[in-house]
Design a protein around this motif. Structure first.
Motif, mmCIF file in Angstrom:
data_model
loop_
_atom_site.group_PDB
_atom_site.id
_atom_site.type_symbol
_atom_site.label_atom_id
_atom_site.label_comp_id
_atom_site.label_asym_id
_atom_site.label_seq_id
_atom_site.Cartn_x
_atom_site.Cartn_y
_atom_site.Cartn_z
ATOM 1 N N ARG A 62 5.828 11.094 -3.662
ATOM 2 C CA ARG A 62 6.802 11.952 -2.986
ATOM 3 C C ARG A 62 8.209 11.710 -3.544
ATOM 4 N NH1 ARG A 62 4.167 15.510 -2.523
ATOM 5 N NH2 ARG A 62 5.665 16.582 -1.173
ATOM 6 N N ASP A 63 8.286 11.308 -4.808
ATOM 7 C CA ASP A 63 9.560 11.192 -5.532
ATOM 8 C C ASP A 63 10.490 10.158 -4.902
ATOM 9 O OD1 ASP A 63 10.992 11.895 -7.754
ATOM 10 O OD2 ASP A 63 11.872 13.711 -6.912
ATOM 11 N N THR A 64 9.906 9.056 -4.413
ATOM 12 C CA THR A 64 10.672 8.040 -3.691
ATOM 13 C C THR A 64 10.349 6.645 -4.220
ATOM 14 O OG1 THR A 64 10.667 9.421 -1.696
ATOM 15 C CG2 THR A 64 11.174 7.087 -1.410
ATOM 16 N N ALA A 65 11.392 5.894 -4.530
ATOM 17 C CA ALA A 65 11.241 4.507 -4.963
ATOM 18 C C ALA A 65 11.511 3.575 -3.790
ATOM 19 C CB ALA A 65 12.200 4.197 -6.108
ATOM 20 N N LEU A 66 10.849 2.426 -3.805
ATOM 21 C CA LEU A 66 11.052 1.395 -2.789
ATOM 22 C C LEU A 66 11.427 0.101 -3.492
ATOM 23 C CD1 LEU A 66 10.722 0.208 0.134
ATOM 24 C CD2 LEU A 66 8.348 -0.278 -0.496
ATOM 25 N N VAL A 67 12.550 -0.484 -3.097
ATOM 26 C CA VAL A 67 12.960 -1.770 -3.647
ATOM 27 C C VAL A 67 13.424 -2.673 -2.517
ATOM 28 C CG1 VAL A 67 13.657 -0.768 -5.858
ATOM 29 C CG2 VAL A 67 15.369 -1.122 -4.061
ATOM 30 N N VAL A 68 13.462 -3.961 -2.800
ATOM 31 C CA VAL A 68 13.927 -4.970 -1.857
ATOM 32 C C VAL A 68 15.102 -5.698 -2.493
ATOM 33 C CG1 VAL A 68 13.289 -7.078 -0.595
ATOM 34 C CG2 VAL A 68 11.625 -5.228 -0.875
ATOM 35 N N VAL A 69 16.134 -5.966 -1.707
ATOM 36 C CA VAL A 69 17.330 -6.647 -2.205
ATOM 37 C C VAL A 69 17.702 -7.768 -1.248
ATOM 38 C CG1 VAL A 69 19.814 -6.411 -2.640
ATOM 39 C CG2 VAL A 69 18.240 -4.671 -3.482
ATOM 40 N N SER A 70 18.060 -8.917 -1.811
ATOM 41 C CA SER A 70 18.529 -10.063 -1.030
ATOM 42 C C SER A 70 19.738 -10.676 -1.723
ATOM 43 C CB SER A 70 17.436 -11.130 -0.896
ATOM 44 O OG SER A 70 16.319 -10.647 -0.203
ATOM 45 N N ARG A 71 20.477 -11.488 -0.973
ATOM 46 C CA ARG A 71 21.659 -12.142 -1.546
ATOM 47 C C ARG A 71 21.313 -13.464 -2.214
ATOM 48 N NH1 ARG A 71 26.383 -14.848 0.095
ATOM 49 N NH2 ARG A 71 25.501 -15.290 2.155
ATOM 50 N N ALA A 72 20.093 -13.966 -2.017
ATOM 51 C CA ALA A 72 19.691 -15.211 -2.666
ATOM 52 C C ALA A 72 19.673 -15.032 -4.177
ATOM 53 C CB ALA A 72 18.307 -15.634 -2.172
ATOM 54 N N PRO A 73 19.858 -16.113 -4.928
ATOM 55 C CA PRO A 73 19.782 -16.017 -6.395
ATOM 56 C C PRO A 73 18.392 -15.583 -6.846
ATOM 57 C CG PRO A 73 20.822 -18.074 -5.713
ATOM 58 C CD PRO A 73 20.240 -17.455 -4.482
ATOM 59 N N THR B 84 4.219 -7.703 -5.231
ATOM 60 C CA THR B 84 4.447 -7.066 -6.525
ATOM 61 C C THR B 84 5.587 -6.057 -6.505
ATOM 62 O OG1 THR B 84 2.787 -5.361 -6.037
ATOM 63 C CG2 THR B 84 2.020 -7.340 -7.188
ATOM 64 N N PHE B 85 6.186 -5.812 -5.342
ATOM 65 C CA PHE B 85 7.261 -4.834 -5.282
ATOM 66 C C PHE B 85 8.509 -5.363 -6.008
ATOM 67 C CE2 PHE B 85 7.119 -7.084 -1.113
ATOM 68 C CZ PHE B 85 8.305 -7.804 -1.209
ATOM 69 N N GLN B 86 9.392 -4.419 -6.373
ATOM 70 C CA GLN B 86 10.645 -4.761 -7.030
ATOM 71 C C GLN B 86 11.569 -5.470 -6.040
ATOM 72 O OE1 GLN B 86 11.827 -4.127 -10.341
ATOM 73 N NE2 GLN B 86 9.626 -3.890 -10.666
ATOM 74 N N GLY C 231 0.793 -1.220 0.000
ATOM 75 C CA GLY C 231 0.000 0.000 0.000
ATOM 76 C C GLY C 231 0.826 1.271 0.000
ATOM 77 N N ALA C 232 2.115 1.151 0.373
ATOM 78 C CA ALA C 232 2.943 2.352 0.501
ATOM 79 C C ALA C 232 3.530 2.814 -0.822
ATOM 80 C CB ALA C 232 4.081 2.089 1.493
ATOM 81 N N GLN C 233 3.677 1.908 -1.780
ATOM 82 C CA GLN C 233 4.456 2.229 -2.974
ATOM 83 C C GLN C 233 3.892 3.409 -3.765
ATOM 84 O OE1 GLN C 233 6.292 -1.457 -5.033
ATOM 85 N NE2 GLN C 233 4.454 -2.221 -4.021
ATOM 86 N N VAL C 234 2.586 3.440 -3.960
ATOM 87 C CA VAL C 234 2.004 4.513 -4.755
ATOM 88 C C VAL C 234 2.157 5.859 -4.055
ATOM 89 C CG1 VAL C 234 -0.323 4.173 -3.792
ATOM 90 C CG2 VAL C 234 -0.047 5.244 -6.043
ATOM 91 N N HIS C 235 2.074 5.860 -2.729
ATOM 92 C CA HIS C 235 2.218 7.106 -1.973
ATOM 93 C C HIS C 235 3.677 7.567 -1.951
ATOM 94 C CE1 HIS C 235 -1.932 6.636 -0.813
ATOM 95 N NE2 HIS C 235 -1.671 5.429 -0.339
ATOM 96 N N LEU C 236 4.613 6.618 -1.832
ATOM 97 C CA LEU C 236 6.031 6.975 -1.887
ATOM 98 C C LEU C 236 6.375 7.571 -3.247
ATOM 99 C CD1 LEU C 236 7.573 3.842 -0.124
ATOM 100 C CD2 LEU C 236 7.495 6.169 0.791
ATOM 101 N N ALA C 237 5.850 6.955 -4.302
ATOM 102 C CA ALA C 237 6.123 7.462 -5.650
ATOM 103 C C ALA C 237 5.643 8.904 -5.800
ATOM 104 C CB ALA C 237 5.462 6.564 -6.691
#
Length: 236
Positions: A106-117, A131-133, A98-104
């Protein structure tokens, strides 16, 4: 079941509530001051050529901004040897949709990163319905450089560098949030937080903190021991 033993009149309740309200307002003002101090932190330019694997191919740290001015990056615990992500990190990630559209806005991207393949990330992401990146830093030093992956020898020695100090940590992967801003194509690191520092994004906790039973974590092996993947709770 908790026994209700503090029943009072409405007048007594109101007096207690007003006393607590004064403390809540002071806490809110201190939170505003902390946020201002956080925004005023100096920044560090990132020149390392980090490469992340995503569904559409390789992407740089600059690419993760997707044209936005700011980037909030969640370090999701997903050990490359595992087939599913951390339960606690999944709890955190359930709050992102629910946060992604509101962050966008305010000129802000949200992504998730992990070390798994990437293949493991993609399978687990599909299972969770997110559905997030979500990108993989597998094969790069990114997680280590930002204090969320550790050498197994340091884990065994109970001397990993996490949350800005040497301490014991039971896993080779840890959670965290890092924040970046860009000026043109130049990327700067402004903030990282670990441990309980990213509780504000867990709105389930904020809601539970409003209730008389609270988080109900007393006596557990560790505070979040009750948390499950959202498709794994009893009765679901």
């Amino acid at each position: 079941m908790t026994t209700v033993n503090n029943v009072v009149s409405r007048e007594v309740w109101l007096a207690a509530r007003l006393e607590l309200l004064a403390r809540e307002k002071a806490w809110t003002r201190e939170g505003d001051a902390l946020a201002a101090a956080r925004r005023a932190l100096p920044r560090v330019r990132i020149d390392a050529p980090y490469v992340f694997a995503g569904p559409d191919g390789e992407r740089s740290l600059l690419d993760l901004f997707a044209g936005k001015r700011q980037l909030v990056l969640y370090h999701f615990m997903f050990d490359p040897s595992k087939d599913q992500g951390c339960r606690s990190c999944s709890f955190v990630a359930d709050h992102f949709a629910g946060a992604q559209v509101h962050l966008a806005a305010r000129d802000t991207a949200l992504v998730v990163v992990s070390r798994a393949p990437l293949a493991k990330i993609a399978a687990f992401r599909a299972r969770m319905g997110w559905t997030f990146q979500w990108l993989s830093s597998h094969g790069s030093s990114f997680n280590y450089d930002f204090g969320v992956s550790f050498d197994p020898a340091d884990v065994a020695a109970q001397a990993v560098d996490y949350n800005y100090k040497k301490q014991a940590f039971p896993h080779p992967e840890a959670p965290g949030i890092s924040v970046f801003v860009r000026e043109g194509d130049a990327v700067y690191h402004t903030y990282s937080t670990y441990g309980r520092g990213f509780e504000p994004v867990m709105t389930t906790y904020a809601i539970l903190d409003l209730t008389p039973l609270g988080r109900q974590e007393e006596g557990l092996e560790f505070p979040m021991a009750w948390v499950r993947h959202h498709d794994s709770y009893d009765g679901t």
